[in-house]
Design a protein around this motif. Structure first.
Motif, short mmCIF file in Angstrom:
data_model
loop_
_atom_site.label_atom_id
_atom_site.label_comp_id
_atom_site.label_asym_id
_atom_site.label_seq_id
_atom_site.Cartn_x
_atom_site.Cartn_y
_atom_site.Cartn_z
N PHE A 29 0.80 -1.23 0.00
CA PHE A 29 0.00 0.00 0.00
C PHE A 29 0.83 1.27 0.00
CE2 PHE A 29 -2.82 -3.25 1.66
CZ PHE A 29 -3.96 -3.02 0.92
N ILE A 30 2.02 1.22 0.56
CA ILE A 30 2.85 2.42 0.64
C ILE A 30 4.12 2.18 -0.18
CG2 ILE A 30 4.16 3.96 2.16
CD1 ILE A 30 2.16 3.22 4.38
N ARG A 31 4.30 2.97 -1.23
CA ARG A 31 5.46 2.79 -2.10
C ARG A 31 6.74 3.23 -1.39
NH1 ARG A 31 4.63 4.84 -7.98
NH2 ARG A 31 3.40 2.95 -7.97
N ARG A 32 6.71 4.44 -0.80
CA ARG A 32 7.88 4.88 -0.04
C ARG A 32 7.47 6.00 0.91
NH1 ARG A 32 9.31 6.53 -5.21
NH2 ARG A 32 9.02 8.77 -5.57
N ILE A 33 8.32 6.19 1.91
CA ILE A 33 8.13 7.26 2.89
C ILE A 33 9.37 8.15 2.83
CG2 ILE A 33 7.84 7.81 5.34
CD1 ILE A 33 6.64 4.97 5.65
N GLU A 34 9.12 9.46 2.67
CA GLU A 34 10.24 10.42 2.59
C GLU A 34 10.12 11.42 3.73
OE1 GLU A 34 9.83 12.32 -1.18
OE2 GLU A 34 10.26 10.51 -2.34
#
Length: 206
Positions: free
Chosen positions: A85-90
């Motif tokens: 569900f979450i591609r990436r966190i920045e």
């Protein structure tokens, strides 16, 4: 539909949703191998899939996400796909704190088995297939394959399908399974048009 078509090919049976043929096919196979394949393709636990012939009628309890994952196998050369569900966190400066990495798992099916299955499922959207009316209604002409599903007493309507690079699943129904869909809604009549309009929108926005 209270009709008997006599001897038919597997392709015609799938295209028209002749479920007695699906039961006979499963009867001729190793049911444990089929359950293992379904578990690997959907990511659902093995015990989600009943160890009896009702499995051929779609009695397994899977989510639309799990169904879409299973069909993604056909577009992915036979390899299972694990949705995230979450591609990436920045962080605020754009540095990546965490990124999802798709796992490369061994193939569940050969590329030739995938292409043969897709070729059969393409018929569902054509001619006398159960989703042909939806394709006409929505003007859907993209290359795609899929399968409609309608449960007993019209309580659920499904369409799950795949294009060369995208899989998606649509379920329409009530959380309370005692409530039937209005006007005897079917997978081909209700869910397939939603799927087709969604897929058309995805490709239009590209």
């Amino acid at each position: 539909g209270n009709k008997y078509y006599g001897e038919v090919t597997l392709e015609e049976a799938l295209r028209r949703s002749l479920n007695s043929v699906a039961i006979k096919l499963l009867q001729s196979l190793d049911i444990d191998a089929v359950r293992s394949l379904l578990s690997g393709a959907t990511g659902a636990p093995l015990d989600s899939f009943p160890r009896n012939l009702s499995l051929a009628l779609g009695t397994a309890d899977v989510s639309p996400l799990q169904a879409a994952a299973a069909y993604a196998v056909f577009a992915n050369g036979g390899r299972p796909v694990r949705p995230y569900f979450i591609r990436r966190i920045e962080d605020r400066s754009g540095s990546v704190l965490r990124e999802a990495v798709a796992a490369m798992e061994p193939p569940l099916l050969s590329a030739s088995a995938c292409s043969a299955t897709v070729a059969v499922m393409e018929g569902v959207l054509k001619g006398d297939g159960t989703a042909y009316g939806a394709a006409l209604k929505t003007g859907f002409t993209l290359p795609a394959a899929g399968k409609t599903g309608t449960t007993n007493d019209y309580r659920d309507a499904w369409f799950t399908g795949v294009t060369p690079d995208l899989a998606a699943s649509v379920w329409i129904g009530h959380d309370d399974m005692r409530v039937a869909l209005a006007d005897k809604g079917t997978g081909g009549g209700l869910a397939a048009p939603v799927w087709m309009n969604f897929i058309k929108g995805v490709y239009r926005s590209r």
